[in-house]
Scaffold this motif. Structure first.
Motif, mmCIF file in Angstrom:
data_model
loop_
_atom_site.group_PDB
_atom_site.id
_atom_site.type_symbol
_atom_site.label_atom_id
_atom_site.label_comp_id
_atom_site.label_asym_id
_atom_site.label_seq_id
_atom_site.Cartn_x
_atom_site.Cartn_y
_atom_site.Cartn_z
ATOM 1 N N PHE A 40 -92.499 34.667 96.107
ATOM 2 C CA PHE A 40 -93.718 34.953 95.357
ATOM 3 C C PHE A 40 -94.306 33.674 94.790
ATOM 4 O O PHE A 40 -93.609 32.886 94.153
ATOM 5 C CB PHE A 40 -93.424 35.915 94.200
ATOM 6 C CG PHE A 40 -93.067 37.306 94.621
ATOM 7 C CD1 PHE A 40 -91.737 37.673 94.753
ATOM 8 C CD2 PHE A 40 -94.052 38.240 94.893
ATOM 9 C CE1 PHE A 40 -91.395 38.961 95.141
ATOM 10 C CE2 PHE A 40 -93.719 39.527 95.289
ATOM 11 C CZ PHE A 40 -92.385 39.884 95.414
ATOM 12 N N TYR A 96 -99.075 35.406 83.894
ATOM 13 C CA TYR A 96 -98.855 35.043 85.281
ATOM 14 C C TYR A 96 -99.499 36.080 86.179
ATOM 15 O O TYR A 96 -99.349 37.286 85.959
ATOM 16 C CB TYR A 96 -97.359 35.003 85.603
ATOM 17 C CG TYR A 96 -96.609 33.787 85.131
ATOM 18 C CD1 TYR A 96 -95.373 33.469 85.672
ATOM 19 C CD2 TYR A 96 -97.101 32.948 84.140
ATOM 20 C CE1 TYR A 96 -94.660 32.367 85.252
ATOM 21 C CE2 TYR A 96 -96.395 31.845 83.703
ATOM 22 C CZ TYR A 96 -95.172 31.564 84.263
ATOM 23 O OH TYR A 96 -94.462 30.474 83.844
ATOM 24 N N PHE A 117 -99.247 37.161 90.022
ATOM 25 C CA PHE A 117 -98.388 36.971 91.183
ATOM 26 C C PHE A 117 -99.118 37.334 92.464
ATOM 27 O O PHE A 117 -99.971 38.229 92.488
ATOM 28 C CB PHE A 117 -97.139 37.845 91.069
ATOM 29 C CG PHE A 117 -96.114 37.330 90.104
ATOM 30 C CD1 PHE A 117 -96.237 37.578 88.738
ATOM 31 C CD2 PHE A 117 -95.019 36.611 90.541
ATOM 32 C CE1 PHE A 117 -95.294 37.102 87.838
ATOM 33 C CE2 PHE A 117 -94.067 36.138 89.654
ATOM 34 C CZ PHE A 117 -94.210 36.385 88.303
ATOM 35 N N GLY A 118 -98.740 36.651 93.531
ATOM 36 C CA GLY A 118 -99.182 37.071 94.845
ATOM 37 C C GLY A 118 -98.364 38.266 95.317
ATOM 38 O O GLY A 118 -97.415 38.691 94.653
ATOM 39 N N THR A 119 -98.737 38.783 96.444
ATOM 40 C CA THR A 119 -98.086 39.981 96.978
ATOM 41 C C THR A 119 -96.767 39.678 97.665
ATOM 42 O O THR A 119 -96.051 40.593 98.038
ATOM 43 C CB THR A 119 -99.005 40.708 97.955
ATOM 44 O OG1 THR A 119 -99.494 39.760 98.907
ATOM 45 C CG2 THR A 119 -100.184 41.340 97.225
ATOM 46 N N TYR A 141 -93.260 42.597 82.394
ATOM 47 C CA TYR A 141 -93.881 42.703 83.707
ATOM 48 C C TYR A 141 -93.202 43.833 84.456
ATOM 49 O O TYR A 141 -92.057 44.207 84.147
ATOM 50 C CB TYR A 141 -93.704 41.393 84.496
ATOM 51 C CG TYR A 141 -94.637 40.289 84.072
ATOM 52 C CD1 TYR A 141 -94.422 39.588 82.882
ATOM 53 C CD2 TYR A 141 -95.731 39.941 84.858
ATOM 54 C CE1 TYR A 141 -95.286 38.571 82.490
ATOM 55 C CE2 TYR A 141 -96.599 38.924 84.472
ATOM 56 C CZ TYR A 141 -96.361 38.256 83.293
ATOM 57 O OH TYR A 141 -97.214 37.248 82.912
ATOM 58 N N GLN A 143 -93.573 45.901 96.029
ATOM 59 C CA GLN A 143 -94.893 45.416 95.635
ATOM 60 C C GLN A 143 -94.775 44.153 94.785
ATOM 61 O O GLN A 143 -93.686 43.640 94.541
ATOM 62 C CB GLN A 143 -95.653 46.515 94.899
ATOM 63 C CG GLN A 143 -95.886 47.761 95.743
ATOM 64 C CD GLN A 143 -96.757 48.790 95.056
ATOM 65 O OE1 GLN A 143 -97.542 48.462 94.167
ATOM 66 N NE2 GLN A 143 -96.636 50.032 95.480
ATOM 67 N N LYS A 144 -95.914 43.659 94.360
ATOM 68 C CA LYS A 144 -95.890 42.419 93.596
ATOM 69 C C LYS A 144 -95.558 42.681 92.136
ATOM 70 O O LYS A 144 -95.569 43.818 91.663
ATOM 71 C CB LYS A 144 -97.229 41.693 93.711
ATOM 72 C CG LYS A 144 -98.391 42.409 93.061
ATOM 73 C CD LYS A 144 -99.648 41.583 93.192
ATOM 74 C CE LYS A 144 -100.844 42.264 92.572
ATOM 75 N NZ LYS A 144 -102.077 41.447 92.708
ATOM 76 N N VAL A 145 -95.262 41.609 91.452
ATOM 77 C CA VAL A 145 -94.969 41.675 90.025
ATOM 78 C C VAL A 145 -96.293 41.729 89.267
ATOM 79 O O VAL A 145 -97.188 40.926 89.517
ATOM 80 C CB VAL A 145 -94.149 40.446 89.600
ATOM 81 C CG1 VAL A 145 -93.845 40.496 88.112
ATOM 82 C CG2 VAL A 145 -92.861 40.359 90.410
ATOM 83 N N GLU A 146 -96.380 42.675 88.317
ATOM 84 C CA GLU A 146 -97.637 42.880 87.593
ATOM 85 C C GLU A 146 -97.426 42.721 86.084
ATOM 86 O O GLU A 146 -96.437 43.207 85.530
ATOM 87 C CB GLU A 146 -98.173 44.286 87.846
ATOM 88 C CG GLU A 146 -98.467 44.597 89.305
ATOM 89 C CD GLU A 146 -98.825 46.054 89.484
ATOM 90 O OE1 GLU A 146 -100.008 46.340 89.746
ATOM 91 O OE2 GLU A 146 -97.923 46.912 89.340
ATOM 92 N N PHE A 147 -98.376 42.107 85.450
ATOM 93 C CA PHE A 147 -98.355 41.928 84.001
ATOM 94 C C PHE A 147 -98.563 43.270 83.296
ATOM 95 O O PHE A 147 -99.447 44.046 83.661
ATOM 96 C CB PHE A 147 -99.456 40.941 83.612
ATOM 97 C CG PHE A 147 -99.746 40.857 82.145
ATOM 98 C CD1 PHE A 147 -100.862 41.464 81.602
ATOM 99 C CD2 PHE A 147 -98.891 40.154 81.299
ATOM 100 C CE1 PHE A 147 -101.137 41.377 80.249
ATOM 101 C CE2 PHE A 147 -99.163 40.058 79.936
ATOM 102 C CZ PHE A 147 -100.278 40.673 79.406
ATOM 103 N N LEU A 150 -92.950 30.726 81.619
ATOM 104 C CA LEU A 150 -92.291 31.938 81.182
ATOM 105 C C LEU A 150 -90.881 31.962 81.755
ATOM 106 O O LEU A 150 -90.676 31.623 82.924
ATOM 107 C CB LEU A 150 -93.050 33.181 81.655
ATOM 108 C CG LEU A 150 -94.169 33.724 80.768
ATOM 109 C CD1 LEU A 150 -95.242 32.678 80.529
ATOM 110 C CD2 LEU A 150 -94.745 34.988 81.364
ATOM 111 N N PHE A 192 -87.944 34.380 82.767
ATOM 112 C CA PHE A 192 -87.761 35.789 83.086
ATOM 113 C C PHE A 192 -86.297 36.206 82.999
ATOM 114 O O PHE A 192 -85.392 35.440 83.341
ATOM 115 C CB PHE A 192 -88.260 36.090 84.499
ATOM 116 C CG PHE A 192 -89.756 36.099 84.627
ATOM 117 C CD1 PHE A 192 -90.443 34.937 84.896
ATOM 118 C CD2 PHE A 192 -90.471 37.276 84.466
ATOM 119 C CE1 PHE A 192 -91.827 34.939 85.013
ATOM 120 C CE2 PHE A 192 -91.845 37.300 84.579
ATOM 121 C CZ PHE A 192 -92.530 36.126 84.854
#
Lengths: 117, 117
Positions: free
Chosen positions: A90, A105, A107-109, B35, B41-45, B106, B108
């Motif tokens: 990612f 942040y 993130f891309g897919t 997040y 899928q992607k990581v989302e805020f 950040l 994680f």
């Protein structure tokens, strides 16, 4: 608005071959840029980061990335891939949040890397 | 090296139940985040938190979600009445106070996997 594009959903390379994973971002100022790797069911491991200065950034596990402002890119490279590099990668752009001091942040897919023996 | 820790690593719950995910940020950090990553899928805020209040939240972070810093060390995410679509990996993150070149970074945790049945 900030965005990150990883155009390759899947990439397959042979062990020992070179690797380049693409990342393009959209952000009005100089962004903070990151690459993370994630093995299935695991957390995010930071490979490398760019804040400022030298545009070629060295990371862990032999990875490097180059920030190219003119192309809005931050591509990840490795000269010789190992079977253990198979994972999801990612790219992320970090931008200041609404409140001073916070960061968000995007993130891309992700790009799933498969390594052939 | 200081790290963000999260508990539980995996929780299975029934739809409609309340869930609390816990995080211990790095001790000198002042900014906290959650997040979410739905499988594949992607990581989302979701949300950022500073000075005992939410500083920013995404559209995902609706009234079913809440965050709290109940004491000097923990940072929690509560989902009041879980839905099937809440099944995801939830990542906690923290960042240090302002000043210095790396304040955009950040850190994680390893994530808490939530499965809603």
């Amino acid at each position: 608005a900030q965005s990150v594009t990883q155009p390759d959903i899947h990439i397959t390379v042979s062990e020992g071959a070179s690797l380049e994973l693409r990342c393009n971002y959209s952000y009005g100022a100089t962004p903070y840029l990151f690459w993370y790797v994630q093995s299935p069911g695991q957390g995010l491991q930071l490979l490398l980061k760019y804040f400022s200065g030298d545009t070629l950034v060295q990371g862990i596990k032999g990875f490097e990335a180059e920030f190219k402002r003119s192309q809005s890119s931050f591509n990840l490279r490795k000269p010789s891939v190992h079977w253990s590099d198979a994972a999801e990668y990612f790219c992320a752009v970090g931008a200041p949040g609404i409140i001073s001091g916070t960061y968000k942040y995007i993130f891309g897919t992700g790009t799933r890397l498969k390594v052939l023996a | 090296e200081p790290e963000v820790t999260q508990t539980p690593s995996h929780q299975v719950t029934q739809m409609g139940q309340e869930v609390i995910l816990r995080c211990v940020p790095i001790s000198n950090h002042l900014y906290f985040y959650w997040y979410r990553q739905i499988l594949g899928q992607k990581v989302e805020f979701l949300v950022s938190f500073y000075n005992n209040e939410i500083s920013e939240k995404s559209e995902i972070f609706d009234d079913q979600f809440s965050v709290e810093r109940p004491d000097g060390s923990n940072f929690t995410l509560k989902i009041r009445s879980t839905k099937l679509e809440d099944s995801a990996m939830y990542f906690c993150a923290s960042s240090e106070a302002g000043g210095g070149g790396n304040t955009g970074e950040l850190f994680f945790g390893e994530g808490s996997r939530l499965t809603v049945l």
